[in-house]
Structures are given as C-alpha cells and as structure tokens.
Design an enzyme around this catalytic site. Structure first.
Site, PDB file in Angstrom:
ATOM      1  N   HIS A   1      -1.163   6.229   0.530  1.00  0.00           N
ATOM      2  CA  HIS A   1       0.118   6.087  -0.162  1.00  0.00           C
ATOM      3  C   HIS A   1       0.594   7.457  -0.641  1.00  0.00           C
ATOM      4  O   HIS A   1      -0.205   8.266  -1.093  1.00  0.00           O
ATOM      5  CB  HIS A   1      -0.012   5.145  -1.361  1.00  0.00           C
ATOM      6  CG  HIS A   1       1.295   4.969  -2.066  1.00  0.00           C
ATOM      7  ND1 HIS A   1       2.303   4.203  -1.535  1.00  0.00           N
ATOM      8  CD2 HIS A   1       1.798   5.527  -3.196  1.00  0.00           C
ATOM      9  CE1 HIS A   1       3.363   4.278  -2.328  1.00  0.00           C
ATOM     10  NE2 HIS A   1       3.087   5.080  -3.341  1.00  0.00           N
TER      11      HIS A   1
ATOM     12  N   ASP B   1       5.035   0.247   0.799  1.00  0.00           N
ATOM     13  CA  ASP B   1       4.806  -0.535   2.013  1.00  0.00           C
ATOM     14  C   ASP B   1       4.299   0.446   3.068  1.00  0.00           C
ATOM     15  O   ASP B   1       4.005   1.590   2.759  1.00  0.00           O
ATOM     16  CB  ASP B   1       6.094  -1.255   2.470  1.00  0.00           C
ATOM     17  CG  ASP B   1       7.242  -0.286   2.709  1.00  0.00           C
ATOM     18  OD1 ASP B   1       6.983   0.935   2.768  1.00  0.00           O
ATOM     19  OD2 ASP B   1       8.393  -0.738   2.834  1.00  0.00           O
TER      20      ASP B   1
ATOM     21  N   CYS C   1       5.671   4.317   3.591  1.00  0.00           N
ATOM     22  CA  CYS C   1       5.799   5.261   2.465  1.00  0.00           C
ATOM     23  C   CYS C   1       5.735   6.731   2.890  1.00  0.00           C
ATOM     24  O   CYS C   1       6.397   7.565   2.295  1.00  0.00           O
ATOM     25  CB  CYS C   1       4.825   4.941   1.350  1.00  0.00           C
ATOM     26  SG  CYS C   1       3.127   5.289   1.738  1.00  0.00           S
TER      27      CYS C   1
END
Length: 275
Positions: A262, A49, A52
C-alpha cells in the site's frame, strides 16, 4: 463512499496514531516516519484498493505537472491500441475494468478514449499556474470515480506498450534496463502476452503492482518514482528509486509505503533551513 486521496495530516501525528506499541516493528516505523518528516510536513492517505500504486503515482505527477510530457504530445499516442492490435492478435484478450468479455474491437476504441482523457487531464492541470488551484483540480479529478479508473486503464495499457518495446529491444540485441530482464525472467511473464494475461489484466482486480512492475510504471511514464520504504529503515533500501539509474531529465514523484503493497503520499516539502 471512500475518498481516493484523503486530506492532509501532519506526518508525525499520523505516525503516532498508527504506530503506538513498543514492538521492534513499531519503533522502526516511527524512525522511518521521523526521517520522512525531515523533508515533508504532511501525509495524504491513498484509498487502499489494488490501484493504490497508480493512484499515488498519478496524483503526485499531476500535482506537480507544469507541462505535458513529450510522450503525451506525440501524434500517434492515441493510435497505440490500433497499432498494437494490428501486430499482436493476443491483445484482444485485454481485460477492461468491470467489462470482462468485451470484444477487443470495442475495447480498442475505449482504450483510445482513456488515452485521450489522460492527455486532456494532464494538459489542463499542467496549465494551471496557482498551486492551490492546481491542488483543487487534482482533488476534483480523484473524486470522479469513472474518470479516475479510466486513467488507470490508460496507465496499464502504456505499461503493456513499454513492456513490448523493451522485450523487442532485448530480442534484437539492444541494451535494456536490468529490471526488464527480471520482468521477463518470471515464470508467469516470460513474454508480453503472459505479462498481460497473468499480471496486467489482474492489476486493480485481484492484485496491485509488484516491485518489478513499479519499474515498468516508471518507464511508461518517464518519471522517477522515489519511495520511502519504512520497514526497510536503516538499510540501504530505505529510499528506493524506480528506476535505480534514472534519466537526468525525468521528473521525480515521492511515495511512502510501510509494506510494498500500500502506498501513501508525502506532501508539503519542508523549507530547507539555511545553515
């Protein structure tokens, strides 16, 4: 239910699963993972999400914590929300996770609770001697959604505090790190108030951390965040440090990213083979 931090997996096994093709991108990723595998044996996937970067950094910091950082020990640490509010009225517009529209009086107390929780968890985990027990305590913490997100709120507030300190230092002619100029050179964050409105209030909701905010996070925690940026393999940005001129005594945490959006974490440092 998604795990916040997945169990360990062999790095090269993970890479083979994720990057099968023969495109230039896939080849570069495989090379990048091979380089990481020289130093680390396993990878743990981080829940994807918009938190991270926080999750990966905090998990790594707590996993290796052996003491409470000096800034967490200071007497007035938990007074930060009150102290800042007394000087900056605009902080009343701070957005708490899932609690938009709360009045800042209540919010101030809540942030104070989050800061106290951060100190408590850091202290408890850093006092655990055995590596296995320490790991279990971290895993348990990152399975408790309520506590986990409260800690991210604390980190965001610490970033705001650090940004205010840097902004004021620059205004009064003191030396500040280069990233601080970049942070406040953006049209959307020319001062801490704008930074809060346009960036910090959105982290975790509609966006994650941008590059320049990774520097701010590192400064707020007084940690060096070392990131393997796999898509930059074979360039001098493959291993990026935030900040790039870290303080000698700052501990180092290591993350992996394929796209600067990410983050996952490498674990189990390989035993260096003695030549």
């Amino acid at each position: 239910y998604k795990l916040s931090v997945s169990p360990e997996m062999d790095i090269m096994e993970y890479c083979r699963k994720e990057w099968r093709g023969n495109t230039p991108a896939a080849k570069r990723m495989r090379k990048g993972y091979e380089a990481v595998a020289q130093k680390f044996a396993s990878i743990r996937r981080i829940r994807g999400d918009n938190y991270c970067a926080f999750r990966a950094t905090l998990f790594q910091a707590l996993s290796q914590a052996t003491q409470l950082p000096p800034w967490l020990q200071s007497e007035d640490f938990t007074m930060l929300p009150e102290n800042l509010l007394s000087k900056y009225d605009w902080i009343k517009q701070w957005q708490l996770r899932q609690k938009p529209g709360k009045r800042m009086g209540e919010t101030s107390d809540e942030i104070k609770e989050y800061l106290i929780l951060l100190r408590k968890k850091w202290k408890n985990i850093s006092e655990i001697k055995g590596p296995l027990e320490k790991q279990e305590a971290c895993d348990k913490l990152f399975k408790n959604e309520e506590e986990e997100y409260s800690l991210y709120e604390a980190l965001k507030f610490l970033m705001l505090n650090t940004a205010i300190e840097l902004y004021n230092a620059d205004r009064s002619g003191r030396r500040v790190p280069v990233f601080s100029w970049l942070l406040f050179a953006r049209d959307t964050s020319s001062n801490p108030c704008q930074l809060m409105h346009n960036h910090l209030n959105h982290i975790g909701h509609s966006g994650g951390l941008e590059q320049v905010e990774m520097f701010l996070l590192a400064y707020a925690l007084q940690y060096t965040i070392q990131v393997y940026r796999l898509y930059k393999y074979s360039t001098d940005e493959f291993i990026t440090l935030y900040p790039n001129d870290p303080e000698e005594d700052w501990p180092v945490v290591t993350l992996i990213t394929e796209d600067d959006r990410h983050y996952n974490i490498p674990v189990r440092m390989c035993q260096e083979t003695m030549l």
